[in-house]
Design a protein around this motif. Sequence first.
Motif, PDB file in Angstrom:
ATOM      1  N   SER A  46      50.816  63.596  59.419  1.00 20.91           N
ATOM      2  CA  SER A  46      51.698  64.557  60.108  1.00 20.91           C
ATOM      3  C   SER A  46      52.451  65.127  58.988  1.00 20.91           C
ATOM      4  CB  SER A  46      52.438  64.174  61.334  1.00 20.91           C
ATOM      5  OG  SER A  46      53.363  65.024  61.577  1.00 20.91           O
ATOM      6  N   ALA A  47      53.181  64.489  58.031  1.00 21.85           N
ATOM      7  CA  ALA A  47      53.994  64.950  57.223  1.00 21.85           C
ATOM      8  C   ALA A  47      53.003  65.871  56.277  1.00 21.85           C
ATOM      9  CB  ALA A  47      54.609  63.827  56.180  1.00 21.85           C
ATOM     10  N   PHE A  48      51.694  65.488  56.033  1.00 20.07           N
ATOM     11  CA  PHE A  48      50.945  66.241  54.980  1.00 20.07           C
ATOM     12  C   PHE A  48      50.589  67.581  55.659  1.00 20.07           C
ATOM     13  CE2 PHE A  48      49.831  61.893  53.055  1.00 20.07           C
ATOM     14  CZ  PHE A  48      50.986  61.836  52.529  1.00 20.07           C
ATOM     15  N   GLY A  49      50.584  67.432  56.881  1.00 22.69           N
ATOM     16  CA  GLY A  49      50.211  68.803  57.539  1.00 22.69           C
ATOM     17  C   GLY A  49      51.388  69.819  57.499  1.00 22.69           C
ATOM     18  N   MET A  50      52.745  69.364  57.136  1.00 26.11           N
ATOM     19  CA  MET A  50      53.736  70.001  56.969  1.00 26.11           C
ATOM     20  C   MET A  50      53.806  70.534  55.570  1.00 26.11           C
ATOM     21  SD  MET A  50      56.741  68.554  59.385  1.00 26.11           S
ATOM     22  CE  MET A  50      56.058  66.778  59.940  1.00 26.11           C
ATOM     23  N   VAL A  51      53.252  69.670  54.845  1.00 31.52           N
ATOM     24  CA  VAL A  51      53.006  70.056  53.177  1.00 31.52           C
ATOM     25  C   VAL A  51      52.278  71.539  53.107  1.00 31.52           C
ATOM     26  CG1 VAL A  51      52.252  69.722  51.071  1.00 31.52           C
ATOM     27  CG2 VAL A  51      53.518  67.951  52.359  1.00 31.52           C
ATOM     28  N   ALA A  52      50.918  71.482  53.899  1.00 30.00           N
ATOM     29  CA  ALA A  52      50.072  72.691  54.049  1.00 30.00           C
ATOM     30  C   ALA A  52      50.865  74.013  54.708  1.00 30.00           C
ATOM     31  CB  ALA A  52      48.926  72.113  54.985  1.00 30.00           C
ATOM     32  N   ARG A  53      51.502  73.680  55.553  1.00 27.34           N
ATOM     33  CA  ARG A  53      52.077  74.769  56.249  1.00 27.34           C
ATOM     34  C   ARG A  53      53.261  75.286  55.213  1.00 27.34           C
ATOM     35  NH1 ARG A  53      54.144  72.482  62.257  1.00 27.34           N
ATOM     36  NH2 ARG A  53      51.772  72.866  63.359  1.00 27.34           N
ATOM     37  N   THR A  54      53.850  74.258  54.469  1.00 28.63           N
ATOM     38  CA  THR A  54      54.798  74.787  53.439  1.00 28.63           C
ATOM     39  C   THR A  54      54.132  76.116  52.637  1.00 28.63           C
ATOM     40  OG1 THR A  54      56.529  73.046  53.817  1.00 28.63           O
ATOM     41  CG2 THR A  54      56.534  74.416  51.685  1.00 28.63           C
ATOM     42  N   ARG A  76      46.043  63.192  48.432  1.00 29.87           N
ATOM     43  CA  ARG A  76      46.505  63.173  46.862  1.00 29.87           C
ATOM     44  C   ARG A  76      45.584  63.969  46.109  1.00 29.87           C
ATOM     45  NH1 ARG A  76      46.777  57.741  44.722  1.00 29.87           N
ATOM     46  NH2 ARG A  76      48.472  57.492  45.954  1.00 29.87           N
ATOM     47  N   ALA A  77      44.245  63.731  46.186  1.00 28.89           N
ATOM     48  CA  ALA A  77      43.363  64.183  45.548  1.00 28.89           C
ATOM     49  C   ALA A  77      43.161  65.958  46.119  1.00 28.89           C
ATOM     50  CB  ALA A  77      41.990  63.817  46.016  1.00 28.89           C
ATOM     51  N   PHE A  78      43.783  66.321  47.116  1.00 26.24           N
ATOM     52  CA  PHE A  78      43.869  67.531  47.325  1.00 26.24           C
ATOM     53  C   PHE A  78      45.109  68.445  46.762  1.00 26.24           C
ATOM     54  CE2 PHE A  78      44.812  71.084  50.443  1.00 26.24           C
ATOM     55  CZ  PHE A  78      43.719  72.050  50.219  1.00 26.24           C
ATOM     56  N   PHE A  79      46.214  67.859  47.332  1.00 28.06           N
ATOM     57  CA  PHE A  79      47.463  68.389  47.074  1.00 28.06           C
ATOM     58  C   PHE A  79      48.042  68.276  45.785  1.00 28.06           C
ATOM     59  CE2 PHE A  79      48.203  67.951  51.856  1.00 28.06           C
ATOM     60  CZ  PHE A  79      48.129  69.418  52.219  1.00 28.06           C
ATOM     61  N   SER A  80      47.782  67.081  44.938  1.00 26.88           N
ATOM     62  CA  SER A  80      48.539  66.770  43.602  1.00 26.88           C
ATOM     63  C   SER A  80      47.944  67.895  42.533  1.00 26.88           C
ATOM     64  CB  SER A  80      48.096  65.631  43.226  1.00 26.88           C
ATOM     65  OG  SER A  80      46.695  65.235  42.950  1.00 26.88           O
ATOM     66  N   THR A  81      46.890  68.541  42.663  1.00 23.93           N
ATOM     67  CA  THR A  81      46.536  69.686  41.779  1.00 23.93           C
ATOM     68  C   THR A  81      47.063  70.894  42.069  1.00 23.93           C
ATOM     69  OG1 THR A  81      44.427  70.255  42.893  1.00 23.93           O
ATOM     70  CG2 THR A  81      44.373  68.182  41.151  1.00 23.93           C
ATOM     71  N   HIS A  82      47.562  71.007  43.293  1.00 24.89           N
ATOM     72  CA  HIS A  82      48.179  72.460  43.604  1.00 24.89           C
ATOM     73  C   HIS A  82      49.559  72.576  42.495  1.00 24.89           C
ATOM     74  CE1 HIS A  82      49.972  75.748  46.103  1.00 24.89           C
ATOM     75  NE2 HIS A  82      48.697  75.718  46.741  1.00 24.89           N
ATOM     76  N   PRO A  83      49.727  74.156  42.218  1.00 23.97           N
ATOM     77  CA  PRO A  83      50.735  74.196  41.354  1.00 23.97           C
ATOM     78  C   PRO A  83      52.008  74.417  42.037  1.00 23.97           C
ATOM     79  CG  PRO A  83      49.283  76.023  41.816  1.00 23.97           C
ATOM     80  CD  PRO A  83      48.555  75.125  42.311  1.00 23.97           C
ATOM     81  N   VAL A  85      52.998  71.749  44.306  1.00 15.28           N
ATOM     82  CA  VAL A  85      53.204  70.573  44.904  1.00 15.28           C
ATOM     83  C   VAL A  85      53.457  69.421  43.771  1.00 15.28           C
ATOM     84  CG1 VAL A  85      52.246  68.638  45.995  1.00 15.28           C
ATOM     85  CG2 VAL A  85      51.865  70.928  46.909  1.00 15.28           C
ATOM     86  N   ILE A  86      54.554  68.684  43.914  1.00 12.30           N
ATOM     87  CA  ILE A  86      54.946  67.815  42.937  1.00 12.30           C
ATOM     88  C   ILE A  86      54.492  66.405  43.783  1.00 12.30           C
ATOM     89  CG2 ILE A  86      56.755  66.341  42.029  1.00 12.30           C
ATOM     90  CD1 ILE A  86      58.313  68.915  41.893  1.00 12.30           C
ATOM     91  N   TRP A  87      53.713  65.547  43.099  1.00 13.42           N
ATOM     92  CA  TRP A  87      53.108  64.392  43.955  1.00 13.42           C
ATOM     93  C   TRP A  87      53.411  63.049  42.929  1.00 13.42           C
ATOM     94  CZ3 TRP A  87      50.302  64.989  48.648  1.00 13.42           C
ATOM     95  CH2 TRP A  87      50.244  63.800  49.120  1.00 13.42           C
ATOM     96  N   GLU A  88      54.314  62.139  43.392  1.00 11.19           N
ATOM     97  CA  GLU A  88      54.557  61.210  42.604  1.00 11.19           C
ATOM     98  C   GLU A  88      54.160  59.805  43.475  1.00 11.19           C
ATOM     99  OE1 GLU A  88      55.965  60.940  39.635  1.00 11.19           O
ATOM    100  OE2 GLU A  88      56.503  62.955  39.325  1.00 11.19           O
TER     101      GLU A  88
END
Length: 199
Positions: A46-54, A76-83, A85-88
């Motif tokens: 659910s949280a990652f769905g909100m990342v996509a919305r953002t 992580r594979a999908f979002f961490s390469t997005h400019p 998104v910060i993914w730690e």
Amino acid sequence: MSESEEAHRERTRRHKAVVDAKIAAATRDKGLLLVLTGNGKGKSSSAFGMVARTLGYGRRAAVFQFIKGTENVGERAFFSTHPDVIWEKCGEGFTWETQDRARDIAAARAGWEKARAALSDPSISLVVLDELTYPITYRYLAVGEIMAAIEARPPMQHVVITGRAADDALIAAADTVSAIRDVKHAFRDGVRAQEGIDR
């Protein structure tokens, strides 16, 4: 006996009037604190769905994963390469994997310092503190310190905290709390975690 067309129209008209009035009464904007807790599956998803919305609105997001540090997960594979998104990764896996309390505390602390920096950055619209409830429950991090950073964040920044057994202080401070209930899970029937669904 089925509802007549006229009765259906009248019922839905009344319902629409109630919903429209509630929408009209909601006039404020603010950065929200959302807590997704409970034993059921889907809190992080659910949280990652909100990342996509953002990202869909052209805004920036930051994700800090406090437990799933070593797992290969699709999000992580999908979002961490997005400019935008910060993914730690802020942990080394579940505590029974490391079996080293001092090491787990150090990982949680290092991750929290990065998360705290994001919580003070007004250019980040959404901060996801994934499975932060565990370091609080295990007393790796102090809930008071976390709440102070959340309360001091930029006014329009949204924060999502996920994990089981959310601390009462998080629940009390949150604008929205969802407790996801566990009814049935394939893992208990011997099905391993599936790519794209569980990881």
